[in-house]
Motif scaffolding. Structure first.
Motif, mmCIF file in Angstrom:
data_model
loop_
_atom_site.group_PDB
_atom_site.id
_atom_site.type_symbol
_atom_site.label_atom_id
_atom_site.label_comp_id
_atom_site.label_asym_id
_atom_site.label_seq_id
_atom_site.Cartn_x
_atom_site.Cartn_y
_atom_site.Cartn_z
ATOM 1 N N VAL A 185 0.876 -1.165 0.000
ATOM 2 C CA VAL A 185 0.000 0.000 0.000
ATOM 3 C C VAL A 185 0.917 1.220 0.000
ATOM 4 O O VAL A 185 1.584 1.498 0.998
ATOM 5 C CB VAL A 185 -0.912 0.044 1.247
ATOM 6 C CG1 VAL A 185 -1.843 1.236 1.170
ATOM 7 C CG2 VAL A 185 -1.692 -1.243 1.407
ATOM 8 N N GLY A 186 0.999 1.913 -1.118
ATOM 9 C CA GLY A 186 1.961 3.016 -1.211
ATOM 10 C C GLY A 186 3.360 2.470 -1.050
ATOM 11 O O GLY A 186 3.800 1.596 -1.807
ATOM 12 N N ASP A 187 4.090 2.956 -0.023
ATOM 13 C CA ASP A 187 5.446 2.476 0.257
ATOM 14 C C ASP A 187 5.476 1.400 1.334
ATOM 15 O O ASP A 187 6.547 0.951 1.728
ATOM 16 C CB ASP A 187 6.337 3.646 0.695
ATOM 17 C CG ASP A 187 6.570 4.629 -0.429
ATOM 18 O OD1 ASP A 187 6.534 4.217 -1.603
ATOM 19 O OD2 ASP A 187 6.791 5.832 -0.140
ATOM 20 N N VAL A 188 4.317 1.007 1.845
ATOM 21 C CA VAL A 188 4.221 0.043 2.937
ATOM 22 C C VAL A 188 4.035 -1.369 2.381
ATOM 23 O O VAL A 188 3.140 -1.610 1.576
ATOM 24 C CB VAL A 188 3.036 0.396 3.871
ATOM 25 C CG1 VAL A 188 2.811 -0.701 4.897
ATOM 26 C CG2 VAL A 188 3.254 1.733 4.544
ATOM 27 N N HIS A 215 -16.106 -5.366 2.194
ATOM 28 C CA HIS A 215 -16.411 -5.125 0.786
ATOM 29 C C HIS A 215 -15.479 -4.081 0.161
ATOM 30 O O HIS A 215 -15.016 -4.251 -0.965
ATOM 31 C CB HIS A 215 -17.865 -4.682 0.648
ATOM 32 C CG HIS A 215 -18.256 -4.376 -0.761
ATOM 33 N ND1 HIS A 215 -18.404 -5.355 -1.725
ATOM 34 C CD2 HIS A 215 -18.511 -3.200 -1.380
ATOM 35 C CE1 HIS A 215 -18.729 -4.792 -2.861
ATOM 36 N NE2 HIS A 215 -18.803 -3.488 -2.692
ATOM 37 N N SER A 216 -15.183 -2.998 0.882
ATOM 38 C CA SER A 216 -14.443 -1.874 0.298
ATOM 39 C C SER A 216 -13.104 -1.570 0.958
ATOM 40 O O SER A 216 -12.403 -0.654 0.532
ATOM 41 C CB SER A 216 -15.295 -0.602 0.368
ATOM 42 O OG SER A 216 -16.535 -0.802 -0.255
ATOM 43 N N TYR A 217 -12.732 -2.300 2.011
ATOM 44 C CA TYR A 217 -11.508 -2.011 2.764
ATOM 45 C C TYR A 217 -10.725 -3.281 3.044
ATOM 46 O O TYR A 217 -11.280 -4.371 3.091
ATOM 47 C CB TYR A 217 -11.837 -1.355 4.110
ATOM 48 C CG TYR A 217 -12.386 0.039 3.985
ATOM 49 C CD1 TYR A 217 -11.535 1.137 4.011
ATOM 50 C CD2 TYR A 217 -13.742 0.263 3.832
ATOM 51 C CE1 TYR A 217 -12.035 2.421 3.888
ATOM 52 C CE2 TYR A 217 -14.254 1.547 3.704
ATOM 53 C CZ TYR A 217 -13.389 2.622 3.736
ATOM 54 O OH TYR A 217 -13.879 3.899 3.613
ATOM 55 N N GLY A 218 -9.423 -3.111 3.267
ATOM 56 C CA GLY A 218 -8.567 -4.212 3.692
ATOM 57 C C GLY A 218 -7.789 -3.803 4.922
ATOM 58 O O GLY A 218 -7.353 -2.651 5.042
ATOM 59 N N LEU A 219 -7.632 -4.720 5.858
ATOM 60 C CA LEU A 219 -6.847 -4.481 7.063
ATOM 61 C C LEU A 219 -5.448 -5.022 6.813
ATOM 62 O O LEU A 219 -5.265 -6.218 6.592
ATOM 63 C CB LEU A 219 -7.489 -5.179 8.270
ATOM 64 C CG LEU A 219 -6.793 -5.005 9.610
ATOM 65 C CD1 LEU A 219 -6.756 -3.532 10.029
ATOM 66 C CD2 LEU A 219 -7.482 -5.844 10.673
ATOM 67 N N PHE A 238 -7.206 0.226 4.890
ATOM 68 C CA PHE A 238 -6.965 0.993 3.678
ATOM 69 C C PHE A 238 -8.087 0.692 2.686
ATOM 70 O O PHE A 238 -8.593 -0.433 2.647
ATOM 71 C CB PHE A 238 -5.632 0.599 3.032
ATOM 72 C CG PHE A 238 -4.427 0.975 3.837
ATOM 73 C CD1 PHE A 238 -3.883 2.248 3.731
ATOM 74 C CD2 PHE A 238 -3.835 0.069 4.692
ATOM 75 C CE1 PHE A 238 -2.767 2.599 4.463
ATOM 76 C CE2 PHE A 238 -2.723 0.406 5.440
ATOM 77 C CZ PHE A 238 -2.182 1.682 5.326
ATOM 78 N N PRO A 239 -8.456 1.675 1.864
ATOM 79 C CA PRO A 239 -9.426 1.386 0.802
ATOM 80 C C PRO A 239 -8.875 0.280 -0.102
ATOM 81 O O PRO A 239 -7.675 0.238 -0.406
ATOM 82 C CB PRO A 239 -9.546 2.710 0.045
ATOM 83 C CG PRO A 239 -9.153 3.751 1.050
ATOM 84 C CD PRO A 239 -8.087 3.094 1.898
ATOM 85 N N ILE A 286 -4.742 -1.156 -2.207
ATOM 86 C CA ILE A 286 -3.994 -2.357 -1.820
ATOM 87 C C ILE A 286 -3.674 -3.185 -3.059
ATOM 88 O O ILE A 286 -4.558 -3.529 -3.829
ATOM 89 C CB ILE A 286 -4.806 -3.203 -0.821
ATOM 90 C CG1 ILE A 286 -5.148 -2.375 0.420
ATOM 91 C CG2 ILE A 286 -4.036 -4.464 -0.434
ATOM 92 C CD1 ILE A 286 -6.153 -3.039 1.339
ATOM 93 N N LYS A 287 -2.406 -3.478 -3.232
ATOM 94 C CA LYS A 287 -1.952 -4.282 -4.373
ATOM 95 C C LYS A 287 -1.279 -5.547 -3.866
ATOM 96 O O LYS A 287 -0.393 -5.488 -3.018
ATOM 97 C CB LYS A 287 -0.948 -3.500 -5.235
ATOM 98 C CG LYS A 287 -1.436 -2.145 -5.687
ATOM 99 C CD LYS A 287 -2.631 -2.247 -6.579
ATOM 100 C CE LYS A 287 -3.090 -0.862 -7.011
ATOM 101 N NZ LYS A 287 -4.491 -0.745 -7.232
#
Length: 90
Positions: free
Chosen positions: A43-46, A55-59, A74-75, A79-80
């Motif tokens: 997620v970004g640099d993390v 449904h719309s978020y990941g922990l 994060f939305p 998240i990749k």
């Protein structure tokens, strides 16, 4: 949790606490990944591991350079998934 679960009690309590901080409680039920099925994500640099999702978020859980454990929602579109070989976390 049983005696064969490798997640520590401290991390499990952090996950439960993070679930209560979900940014949109009406987004649907929280589904947790088993410890053996947590995907490697970025997620970004993390770089971290996905712990749960709605449904719309990941922990996402990650350790920083000071060995501090973090859990944050994060939305989903931020998240990749990454291959283990491309993962650069701690």
């Amino acid at each position: 949790m049983n005696k064969f679960d490798p997640d520590s009690t401290e991390i499990m309590l952090a996950i439960i606490e993070a679930e209560a901080r979900h940014p949109d409680p009406g987004d649907g039920p929280v589904t947790r990944f088993s410890i053996w099925a947590k995907p490697w994500v970025k997620v970004g640099d993390v770089y971290g591991r996905a712990a749960a999702y709605t449904h719309s978020y990941g922990l996402v859980a990650w350790w920083d350079e000071t060995k501090t454990h973090h859990l944050e929602w994060f939305p989903a579109n931020q998240i990749k998934r990454v291959a283990r070989s491309d993962w650069h976390g701690y």
